[in-house]
Design a protein around this motif. Structure first.
Motif, PDB file in Angstrom:
ATOM      1  N   ALA A 178      -3.824  -1.370  -1.752  1.00  0.00           N
ATOM      2  CA  ALA A 178      -4.423  -0.672  -2.884  1.00  0.00           C
ATOM      3  C   ALA A 178      -4.054  -1.406  -4.175  1.00  0.00           C
TER       4      ALA A 178
ATOM      5  N   TRP B  67      -3.421   3.957   2.317  1.00  0.00           N
ATOM      6  CA  TRP B  67      -4.158   3.240   1.277  1.00  0.00           C
ATOM      7  C   TRP B  67      -3.611   1.811   1.316  1.00  0.00           C
TER       8      TRP B  67
ATOM      9  N   LEU C 126      -5.534   9.628  -6.482  1.00  0.00           N
ATOM     10  CA  LEU C 126      -5.844   9.331  -5.086  1.00  0.00           C
ATOM     11  C   LEU C 126      -5.515  10.563  -4.258  1.00  0.00           C
TER      12      LEU C 126
ATOM     13  N   GLY D  95       0.807  -1.210   0.000  1.00  0.00           N
ATOM     14  CA  GLY D  95       0.000   0.000   0.000  1.00  0.00           C
ATOM     15  C   GLY D  95       0.840   1.260   0.000  1.00  0.00           C
TER      16      GLY D  95
ATOM     17  N   ALA E 223      -9.123  -1.087  -2.135  1.00  0.00           N
ATOM     18  CA  ALA E 223      -8.184  -0.746  -1.063  1.00  0.00           C
ATOM     19  C   ALA E 223      -8.910  -0.801   0.269  1.00  0.00           C
TER      20      ALA E 223
END
Length: 682
Positions: A364, A361, A345, A271, A293
């Motif tokens: 993800a 995140w 993002l 992540g 995520a």
């Protein structure tokens, strides 16, 4: 910090005295500076921020825009900068000991608008995210100290590996150009670019050191299959507390100082670790269907912090988490990103400042099409003249072609004409003609900034025929549209391979002046300033008209022929050269024998692509095949619209350009090849 202890240990002056005010740079005077600040008892409170922006990769759009990033436009890693004479200056010389007191960056009378003004001993680091392939700069002592001063410029992979070092450069020296590949021997990318300036062992007096036009060249590989975003190349990253971390929490303000991603007691191996306010963009090229995520505030800040996670597709908000606090567990998300070109993002504070806003995140992941084998071919503008056996390379989004047989003359006479193709405008433009007597059958390669060629057939003295070999080696300087002569090959050669790897040119295989096959392997250490070539392990199965490529820190020799013309026998052999062991190793053979693929063999998406070529004397093929070193296998791709050989092709964006050659009969037409899933891009 390697140099920090040295810097802080320097006194206000040395040599037992204070220099005269009229010469402030003498006597080893130092004004140590660092951007490190004392860490408060609670570093995350009171809205403290260490804003950071990172480099951007090249666009995936068919235009093939360049992903060149000036370091002076980026944020260095907070806490990484140190200098011995006041602050490091942006787009100015080091000047005096105060911020903003430098002058125009000037080396040897040449001025530069962008760069870093530093002073030995000093250093600074940049987080690249692993998406950048090459670092280039022009370095030297700034003219503000006249002909005095002496320094060494170094480029490092973090604190572990020195990638490059200049010779000692003095105030009397002209600008020194450097190009440094940012690929490790195992094929992975450098993520922590560290620039160091050292004195030359004679003290730091007058050591005002310029990194002029320091540039990171970055490119994005299109996502394929199920892939974690932390393994992808990013674009336009920004963060509120040092660099975005990959597979770690945000941690502190430095790079790679985070912890295991943890939300509500649940740990995640993959992540992004971010901090409000921050964002990052990924170029999907319309190839992905879902983004998933688990998001939340990382446990490293306890039950504090409050953030909002947002997902945008091509500027449209696709997801909003609402306020997530340190007391919350992970929130799962599943977002439809079908057709999205750019995924962004975003992490924002919840309107109550950014204190403790460490945002994860976690895991993800994107689910994307894995079909990169189906290609769509679109015609491009014709070259000005029909041509075969030319050479070419793509540099910064444009295709440069050189030489080949002259269609304006009878017989087989090399030409010195050269052109650049601009895919944005779909036009060909003449560039400076090749020096001396042109060339065909030369080996050609690039370091990402300039283009090199070696050997080849050249025109005879009357420009009515060809000489079957040359020793000459040249650099085409793309920025200045000029040629520079480099040290000659030890012997005349033609129809061999030329590749650039780790600051060195490698020429191997081909033929001698009698057109006999040879396996010689010569090496020129460009980075080390070598004035002559050395020998390395010879190519097994000596052959001519072979393709070549560099992938994963190795040089590949692909196919080729034994013998010439009607007596030629096309080869299936493929060998990989490892410079660490100075050995060639046979890998999976081509599906069938192939030659005349010298300038249509290239790297795209982590594979070696071979497009067209000759399968028997004057018999062209439509075949396009891809070699994957991870599986040691060849995979067929969509064939060319018509068989071609002795053409020029190279990767551009997530596809490639193909132009000219023989089918039979010399031609000037060409195509742009794009993966079918991305062919609908604007």
């Amino acid at each position: 910090m390697l140099l920090l202890g040295t810097l802080l240990g320097l006194g206000a002056c040395t040599d037992g005295g204070t220099p005269a005010a009229s010469d402030p740079y003498a006597g080893g005077v130092s004004y140590p500076w660092t951007d490190q600040t004392p860490t408060p008892a609670d570093p995350y409170a009171s809205g403290i921020s260490y804003p950071w922006t990172g480099p951007s990769a090249a666009s995936l759009q068919p235009t093939g825009l360049s992903g060149d990033n000036s370091l002076s436009d980026l944020s260095w890693t907070p806490g990484s900068a140190a200098n011995a004479w006041g602050p490091i200056e942006l787009n100015r010389s080091n000047g005096e000991k105060n911020a903003g007191d430098g002058r125009t960056l000037t080396i040897g009378g040449q001025s530069f608008p962008k760069g870093l003004g530093m002073h030995a001993n000093g250093e600074v680091s940049y987080a690249t995210g692993g998406s950048c392939s090459t670092f280039t700069a022009t370095v030297g002592i700034d003219d503000e100290v006249g002909d005095r001063g002496s320094v060494v410029f170094e480029v490092w992979d973090g604190t572990t590996t020195r990638l490059y070092a200049t010779p000692i450069l003095r105030g009397s020296d002209p600008p020194f150009n450097l190009t440094v590949p940012l690929t490790r021997p195992d094929g992975s990318a450098v993520r922590d670019l560290r620039l160091v300036v050292r004195d030359a062992g004679d003290g730091i007096s007058y050591d005002h050191a310029d990194w002029a036009n320091p540039t990171l060249s970055c490119s994005a590989t299109p996502p394929s299959g199920d892939v974690f975003v932390s393994d992808l190349d990013w674009n336009t990253p920004s963060n509120g507390w040092g660099p975005i971390e990959q597979d770690l929490s945000n941690g502190e303000k430095g790079l790679a100082d985070g912890r295991t991603l943890t939300i509500g007691g649940q740990s995640f191996p993959k992540g992004l670790g971010m901090h409000a306010n921050g964002s990052v963009t990924y170029l999907l090229g319309g190839r992905c269907s879902t983004f998933t995520a688990s998001v939340g505030v990382d446990d490293e800040v306890g039950d504090r912090g409050s953030v909002v996670f947002q997902v945008f597709g091509d500027g449209t908000k696709l997801y909003d988490s609402g306020v997530r606090r340190g007391t919350d567990g992970p929130q799962a998300l599943n977002v439809n990103v079908s057709g999205v070109q750019q995924l962004k993002l975003v992490v924002t504070d919840a309107g109550d400042s950014i204190s403790y806003d460490h945002a994860d995140w976690a895991n993800a992941k994107l689910s994307c099409s894995s079909d990169t084998n189906t290609l769509t071919y679109t015609p491009i503008a014709d070259q000005p003249y029909v041509v075969a056996e030319a050479m070419g390379q793509v540099v910064r989004g444009k295709l440069y072609t050189f030489g080949g047989f002259d269609s304006l003359k009878s017989g087989f006479t090399p030409t010195d004409r050269a052109y650049v193709y601009d895919p944005d405008a779909n036009t060909w433009t003449p560039i400076a003609r090749m020096p001396n007597r042109g060339a065909t059958h030369a080996g050609m390669t690039t370091d990402g900034t300039d283009i090199f060629y070696a050997g080849g057939y050249v025109a005879d003295a009357n420009w009515t025929g060809q000489v079957f070999g040359s020793k000459e080696v040249w650099r085409y300087n793309v920025a200045s549209n000029t040629y520079t002569r480099l040290p000659d090959l030890p012997v005349a050669r033609a129809a061999g391979g030329l590749e650039y790897l780790n600051g060195k040119l490698h020429y191997f295989g081909g033929t001698n002046l009698s057109r006999q096959d040879v396996g010689d392997h010569f090496v020129l250490d460009l980075a080390g300033g070598a004035t002559s070539w050395t020998t390395a392990a010879p190519l097994p199965n000596p052959r001519n008209h072979l393709g070549a490529a560099v992938l994963g820190g190795k040089i590949y020799a692909v196919g080729g022929a034994r013998g010439q013309d009607q007596n030629s026998v096309q080869q299936t052999a493929v060998h990989a050269y490892d410079p660490a062991t100075n050995t060639w190793t046979a890998v999976a053979s081509l599906p069938r024998g192939l030659s005349h693929n010298a300038d249509t063999t290239f790297v795209l998406g982590g594979r070696i692509i071979v497009a067209g070529g000759e399968v028997a004397y004057n018999v062209s093929t439509r075949d396009v095949t891809a070699y994957n070193p991870a599986t040691n296998t060849w995979t067929p791709l969509t064939p060319l619209p018509i068989g071609r050989e002795a053409s020029v092709a190279d990767a551009l964006g997530n596809g490639f350009l193909y132009t000219g050659g023989n089918q039979p009969g010399w031609v000037k037409s060409g195509w742009r090849a794009m993966p079918q899933a991305a062919s609908s891009q604007p």
